[in-house]
Design an enzyme around this catalytic site. Sequence first.
Site, PDB file in Angstrom:
ATOM      1  N   HIS A 176       0.850  -1.195   0.000  1.00 35.76           N
ATOM      2  CA  HIS A 176       0.000   0.000   0.000  1.00 35.76           C
ATOM      3  C   HIS A 176       0.884   1.243   0.000  1.00 35.76           C
ATOM      4  O   HIS A 176       1.430   1.636   1.027  1.00 35.76           O
ATOM      5  CB  HIS A 176      -0.908  -0.016   1.222  1.00 35.76           C
ATOM      6  CG  HIS A 176      -2.111   0.880   1.092  1.00 35.76           C
ATOM      7  ND1 HIS A 176      -2.203   1.885   0.150  1.00 35.76           N
ATOM      8  CD2 HIS A 176      -3.284   0.915   1.780  1.00 35.76           C
ATOM      9  CE1 HIS A 176      -3.365   2.491   0.272  1.00 35.76           C
ATOM     10  NE2 HIS A 176      -4.048   1.914   1.259  1.00 35.76           N
ATOM     11  N   HIS A 179      -2.915   6.811  -0.868  1.00 34.31           N
ATOM     12  CA  HIS A 179      -3.877   7.348   0.099  1.00 34.31           C
ATOM     13  C   HIS A 179      -3.281   7.984   1.348  1.00 34.31           C
ATOM     14  O   HIS A 179      -3.890   7.986   2.415  1.00 34.31           O
ATOM     15  CB  HIS A 179      -4.856   6.252   0.529  1.00 34.31           C
ATOM     16  CG  HIS A 179      -5.711   5.747  -0.586  1.00 34.31           C
ATOM     17  ND1 HIS A 179      -6.540   4.666  -0.465  1.00 34.31           N
ATOM     18  CD2 HIS A 179      -5.841   6.174  -1.866  1.00 34.31           C
ATOM     19  CE1 HIS A 179      -7.146   4.448  -1.616  1.00 34.31           C
ATOM     20  NE2 HIS A 179      -6.731   5.360  -2.487  1.00 34.31           N
ATOM     21  N   TYR A 181      -0.724   7.100   3.222  1.00 38.49           N
ATOM     22  CA  TYR A 181      -0.141   6.242   4.244  1.00 38.49           C
ATOM     23  C   TYR A 181       1.383   6.288   4.154  1.00 38.49           C
ATOM     24  O   TYR A 181       1.946   7.088   3.416  1.00 38.49           O
ATOM     25  CB  TYR A 181      -0.725   4.836   4.131  1.00 38.49           C
ATOM     26  CG  TYR A 181      -2.219   4.830   4.396  1.00 38.49           C
ATOM     27  CD1 TYR A 181      -2.725   5.261   5.622  1.00 38.49           C
ATOM     28  CD2 TYR A 181      -3.129   4.462   3.419  1.00 38.49           C
ATOM     29  CE1 TYR A 181      -4.092   5.301   5.869  1.00 38.49           C
ATOM     30  CE2 TYR A 181      -4.499   4.496   3.653  1.00 38.49           C
ATOM     31  CZ  TYR A 181      -4.972   4.920   4.880  1.00 38.49           C
ATOM     32  OH  TYR A 181      -6.319   4.977   5.119  1.00 38.49           O
TER      33      TYR A 181
END
Length: 381
Positions: A176, A179, A181
Amino acid sequence: MLFTPHQFGRLTLENRVVMAPMTRSRADQPGDVPNALMATYYAQRAGAGLIVSEGTPISEVGRGYSMTPGIYTPAQVAGWKQVTDAVHRNNGKIFVQLWHVGRRSHSSISGFTPVSASSAKDPDKVYGPLPTGGFGMIETEKPRAMTLADIEDTIEDFVAAAENAMEAGFDGVELHAAHGYLIDQFMRLGSNTRTDGYGGSQEKRIRLLVEITEAVVSAIGADKVGIRVSPFVTEGYAEVDPEIPAVTLKALEALAPLDLAYIHFSENISRYTAMPEEYRQRVREVYRNPIMVAGKYTHETAQAMLESGLADLVAFGQPFITNPDFVARIQQGFELTPVNYDAHATFYGGDGKGYTDYPAYAEVGTGSAKLSFSDQPSHEF
């Protein structure tokens, strides 16, 4: 093309419809352990060519949402084995999304002061324990800047999580890097003010992503590794970073020789601008391996994207919540169960209500209706 197989390396998918990662916060407490209810939920949706699991913290310090299932303890690995076994029994494929939230957290959730590229905070909220009891959206804390030792530990945590994923029976992992993060925080100017080898130039700001990816590839194999990015989405930041599209392209150029399973673009959620056609073409020029897109696609727009040659896979989010047989429904042109207000109330936490109790089309009626839906795959929906 949407319903044709996709093959890359050892990865063979029955169709090109992907279930996007969506946080649902159903893990058992204490311990944030995946459970039988989650196994049922994912198995119901195994008609997708590929499922990408909800964001799965790689460590306690990487945790940023309450009741999300981790993948860093033996109990969590055993819990995920229930899930992967159930998906595979239903002829599905599933990757786990490996997640470190960085500064998008609170010590009441993780037990640690949040960490990030730098000690910078923007207004932001995450799902955690409320002072009055229960759970809800709470303001994040100011992070501390990661030391070089912290960075080395984090890379090792990603590798350990990937190895745990293989033990748990996953077909691969998705890193990931979207977004707002942790990995995304290193890539963006607003959250990375470092002056060492991980900050400053664009090359230095992609360094963490490249090092994590190389380490995970070395551990489990390149065709078992995907990456999610969101260069045209601003989430978790007060200001838009004008350099992030160029930084992402630079990262793709660096990653292209690895021959990864896919690059996954998250689009059209939170604060966003539409990805320009010229950018998609540039991505295809610099990145020859599979490309996945997600973000409010419909059957028609997904098909058009595949036919354009600018994507190989299309991920859908919310429609999979209320339509466990989503692929069969869109293939047959059957009506979809809408994601209404009641569904929103069950996104995070709870039991099987609004989670595993949505019926397949065959259980609710016959005939067909014109397909019409929108989609917003995201951790925050």
